[in-house]
Write an enzyme that holds these catalytic residues in place. Structure first.
Site, PDB file in Angstrom:
ATOM      1  N   ARG A 256      29.585 -26.784 -56.057  1.00 36.73           N
ATOM      2  CA  ARG A 256      29.314 -25.443 -56.365  1.00 36.73           C
ATOM      3  C   ARG A 256      28.703 -24.623 -54.955  1.00 36.73           C
ATOM      4  NH1 ARG A 256      31.641 -26.211 -60.335  1.00 36.73           N
ATOM      5  NH2 ARG A 256      31.048 -25.705 -62.470  1.00 36.73           N
ATOM      6  N   ASP A 280      36.202 -24.589 -52.044  1.00 36.51           N
ATOM      7  CA  ASP A 280      36.800 -24.188 -53.150  1.00 36.51           C
ATOM      8  C   ASP A 280      35.913 -23.427 -54.014  1.00 36.51           C
ATOM      9  OD1 ASP A 280      39.226 -24.060 -55.074  1.00 36.51           O
ATOM     10  OD2 ASP A 280      37.666 -25.395 -56.224  1.00 36.51           O
ATOM     11  N   GLU A 285      30.632 -16.182 -56.787  1.00 38.21           N
ATOM     12  CA  GLU A 285      31.989 -15.833 -57.385  1.00 38.21           C
ATOM     13  C   GLU A 285      32.265 -14.914 -58.239  1.00 38.21           C
ATOM     14  OE1 GLU A 285      33.574 -19.580 -58.623  1.00 38.21           O
ATOM     15  OE2 GLU A 285      33.086 -20.768 -56.774  1.00 38.21           O
ATOM     16  N   HIS A 303      38.519 -21.278 -56.149  1.00 39.03           N
ATOM     17  CA  HIS A 303      37.813 -22.386 -57.311  1.00 39.03           C
ATOM     18  C   HIS A 303      38.896 -22.612 -58.241  1.00 39.03           C
ATOM     19  CE1 HIS A 303      34.037 -23.281 -59.710  1.00 39.03           C
ATOM     20  NE2 HIS A 303      34.842 -24.396 -59.621  1.00 39.03           N
TER      21      HIS A 303
END
Length: 349
Positions: A256, A280, A285, A303
């Site tokens: 995260r 990622d 986000e 992600h």
């Protein structure tokens, strides 16, 4: 009257698997529960729909995908408390290993249990992390972009790339994904060290435990993060930890975004203390800090680390299996760690 279960979020509609999944889903709940689908277009409508004659009346459990937050928001404390006040819901089956969009403390206070899907995307996420590591050390992402733009390998400098063999990989969090990644990286071979809240049992002899995050950073050429996001891990990798890494190290994050202090990470990239990062996940986000895009040596993904046809199908069925177990027996599988102790009897159907 059968109990109801509510699907908050649609199944993944990959043509190759959706028909199989829908058949298995119908068979799974036939004669056990009535399945209702999310029809709300706002949080207020969602919360008002559990009352008499509402579309979700009689719902005892939810299946949840993060995509539902676009309509009803995250399952934060206000929503959880309102849900407990207005419904019979006592189980939330999260599709995914991460559950940071659910306030588990509020769930605990109101007797609602939460399950997730550990193990389902271990291989997909571990192989993504492996790709990020190789791409960062060899700068393959930059090389591919150069080829596609018609400049062949003009911006590539072999002196700035490095082999993987013999380097030290530090893993923060040796759970299922971390251990799977360790096995993949050891094949080069790499030297593997790790730190977790407690020393892992039944791990290979070549996987060495260190006593602190600081010691992990001191030894690692590549630091890879595999811990869940919670109050104790938010900002866990900050200025101190990043600058404890060796100069020229690589930082990987497939867990995260908020586990890392992004400002400290960007400063270390600007200075050259970090040679590259493979990401990622991001703090906000789908927004990505535009400064990250100015470092061509970094490898950035949107992600997708845990997403593959195989992992998606496994996650869907695992989450639905947790839902079914609760409906049948009043208790399901894969309860998140924060809620495994002190389960109140009021949770049981």
């Amino acid at each position: 009257m059968l109990p109801r279960v509510l699907l908050c979020g649609q199944f993944l509609v990959y043509p190759m698997i959706i028909w199989t999944l829908m058949y298995e889903f119908k068979e799974m709940f036939h004669g056990i529960a009535e399945v209702v689908h999310l029809v709300s277009e706002s949080r207020s409508h969602f919360l008002s729909s559990f009352g008499p004659d509402g579309p979700y009346e009689g719902t005892v459990a939810l299946y949840r995908r993060n995509t539902s937050s676009k309509v009803i928001g995250k399952f934060d404390a206000p929503l959880v408390h309102a849900l407990a006040d207005t419904s019979k819901v006592r189980w939330i089956a999260q599709n995914g290993s991460g559950y940071d969009e659910i306030d588990v403390q509020a769930c605990k206070e109101r007797g609602i249990l939460v399950s997730n899907t550990p193990r389902a995307n271990e291989d997909a996420t571990a192989t993504t992390t492996l790709y990020l590591m190789i791409s960062c050390l060899r700068r393959f992402s930059m090389a591919e972009r150069s080829l596609r733009s018609g400049t062949w390998k003009t911006p590539c400098n072999a002196a700035q790339t490095h082999d993987i063999t013999g380097r030290t990989l530090g893993i923060l969090g040796l759970g299922g994904i971390g251990l799977r990644f360790a096995h993949l990286a050891h094949a080069f071979p790499m030297r593997i060290v790790y730190f977790s809240r407690r020393k892992a049992e039944s791990v290979p002899d070549w996987c060495k435990y260190v006593s602190s995050v600081e010691e992990l950073c001191k030894q690692a050429d590549v630091l890879s993060l595999h811990v869940p996001l919670n109050q104790s891990t938010a900002g866990m990798i900050g200025e101190k930890e990043i600058w404890t890494l060796r100069r020229g190290s690589v930082l990987l994050n497939t867990s995260r975004g908020r586990i890392v202090d992004q400002e400290a990470m960007i400063r270390a990239l600007e200075d050259g203390h970090l040679s590259s990062v493979g990401l990622d996940v991001y703090p906000d986000e789908p927004h990505v800090d535009p400064r990250l895009l100015t470092f061509p040596q970094c490898t950035l993904l949107p992600h997708i680390g845990g997403e593959s046809a195989e992992s998606w199908r496994t996650r869907e069925l695992q989450a639905l299996g947790n839902l079914k177990a609760f409906v049948l027996g009043g208790i399901g599988e894969d309860i998140v760690p924060e809620l495994k102790t002190g389960i109140d009897n009021s949770t049981i159907l």
